[in-house]
Design an enzyme around this catalytic site. Structure first.
Site, PDB file in Angstrom:
ATOM      1  N   CYS A 137      -3.927   1.439   4.159  1.00 15.20           N
ATOM      2  CA  CYS A 137      -3.563   2.863   4.136  1.00 15.20           C
ATOM      3  C   CYS A 137      -2.665   3.181   2.949  1.00 15.20           C
ATOM      4  CB  CYS A 137      -2.894   3.252   5.445  1.00 15.20           C
ATOM      5  SG  CYS A 137      -2.530   5.021   5.525  1.00 15.20           S
ATOM      6  N   CYS A 140      -0.021   5.855   3.577  1.00 16.41           N
ATOM      7  CA  CYS A 140       1.118   5.385   4.385  1.00 16.41           C
ATOM      8  C   CYS A 140       2.037   4.470   3.577  1.00 16.41           C
ATOM      9  CB  CYS A 140       0.649   4.575   5.593  1.00 16.41           C
ATOM     10  SG  CYS A 140      -0.800   5.184   6.416  1.00 16.41           S
ATOM     11  N   ASP A 141       1.454   3.560   2.809  1.00 19.75           N
ATOM     12  CA  ASP A 141       2.255   2.455   2.263  1.00 19.75           C
ATOM     13  C   ASP A 141       2.441   2.505   0.749  1.00 19.75           C
ATOM     14  OD1 ASP A 141       2.426   1.440   4.823  1.00 19.75           O
ATOM     15  OD2 ASP A 141       0.646   0.193   4.621  1.00 19.75           O
TER      16      ASP A 141
END
Ligand code: NAP
Length: 313
Positions: A137, A140-141
């Protein structure tokens, strides 16, 4: 325990979509029963800091956020079964059945919220280094790789989008794809190509994620598709963006699904091809797949179910 009672509403799935559907349904006094799965919490259970869910300015850990989602649904009377559904028998406007082994549960309406999972490459090191340099992701990261070297694997729009996003933080990014042609739309590809710190690396397939002495990702072993040459590329972060698989296996053949297995809904509603069966979250979403979009969709599913039950009864 099988239940002879006919529930108003069964919700299948324990991620942001399922729990939000449960919250709305519980507040509407539908007394929902949620089959949240053995590993409840969905994909966020495998995420560390969530920094893009509104309302948490300091960020929140994924598992903690899902505990809060669950607690909020429970506060209004939601009941949970922490097990995976084995089988369902859905009807068109009648009573729907859900099975855990031989145990049978019945409901007048069902919200499907089983989510999706990222496709994996299935190569050595991928699972072991997940969360330690390997991620599925980018949104997200990506921000955790500020001033680091990175790689994105994939040739579709997700890979392009991840690459552009991560390139805002990373010093360099190799965009690795197994063919010389990209599946991505032209505009997304051009956007990625225009970034000075993104380099396209084709045609290469990843063979292994290799850890350094600190136990985190240090290198990715790539094999060139045309001549078989092997090359180890040193990176701090590698993002696998090769698509998602909707977790629709228990309902395929009962509700309409598309070629990729996503449940079809009559947008903008959450209605499926069967009356009284609604589908929400990543199970129907090819595109956005964020916790906040899944939660919004779960809300819509609960409202659709509420209106269906009102008119039915
Ligand atoms: P996708 O279009 O299916 O692309 C997956 C990519 O991963 C393909 O290039 C594929 O290679 C590669 N791949 C698959 N399995 C692989 C493997 N085992 N090893 C190496 N490479 C592998 O998936 P997606 O990019 O997630 O996009 C899904 C849908 O969402 C699309 O309709 C897309 O347009 C949409 N989307 C839109 C946006 C946007 O518009 N902002 C953003 C994200 C996604 P091959 O090409 O060789 O098969």
């Amino acid at each position: 325990m099988s239940s002879p009672e006919v529930e108003n509403l069964i919700i299948i799935g324990g991620g942001p979509a399922g729990y939000t559907a449960a919250l709305y349904a519980a507040r509407a006094e539908l007394n929902p029963l949620v089959f949240e799965g053995f590993q409840w919490g969905g994909q966020l259970q495998n995420t560390t800091d969530v920094e893009n869910y509104p309302g948490f300015p300091e960020g929140i850990m994924g598992p903690e956020m899902m505990t809060k989602f669950r607690a909020q649904a429970e506060r209004f009377g939601t009941r949970f079964v922490s097990d995976d559904v084995d089988r369902v028998e859905l009807s068109d406007g009648g009573i729907h059945k859900v099975f855990l082994g031989d145990e049978q549960y019945q409901a007048k309406a069902v919200v499907l919220a089983m989510g999706a999972e990222p496709k994996r490459l299935g190569i050595p090191g991928e699972m072991e280094l997940s969360g330690r340099g390997v991620s599925t992701c980018g949104v997200c990261d990506g921000a955790f790789f500020k001033d680091k070297t990175t790689m994105v694997i994939g040739g579709g729009d997700s890979a392009m989008e991840d690459a552009v996003f991560i390139s805002k933080f990373a010093t360099s990014l190799d965009l690795v794809h197994r063919r010389d042609e990209f599946r991505a739309s032209k505009i997304m590809q051009e956007r990625a190509e225009s970034k000075p710190n993104i380099a396209l690396k084709t045609p290469y397939s990843p063979e292994e994620f290799i850890a350094g002495e600190d136990g985190a990702l240090a290198k990715v072993r790539l094999r060139r598709a045309d001549n078989g040459e092997v090359e180890d590329v040193a990176v701090d972060g590698a993002f696998v963006a090769i698509g998602h698989i909707p977790r629709s296996e228990v309902v395929v053949g009962q509700v309409d699904t598309d070629d990729e297995g996503y449940v079809k809904t009559s947008e903008p509603s959450t209605k499926t091809s069967l009356a009284g069966v609604f589908a929400v979250g990543d199970l129907v979403d090819h595109t956005y797949r964020q916790a906040v979009t899944a939660a919004g969709s779960g809300c819509a599913g609960a409202l659709d179910a509420e209106w269906y039950l009102r008119d039915r009864d």
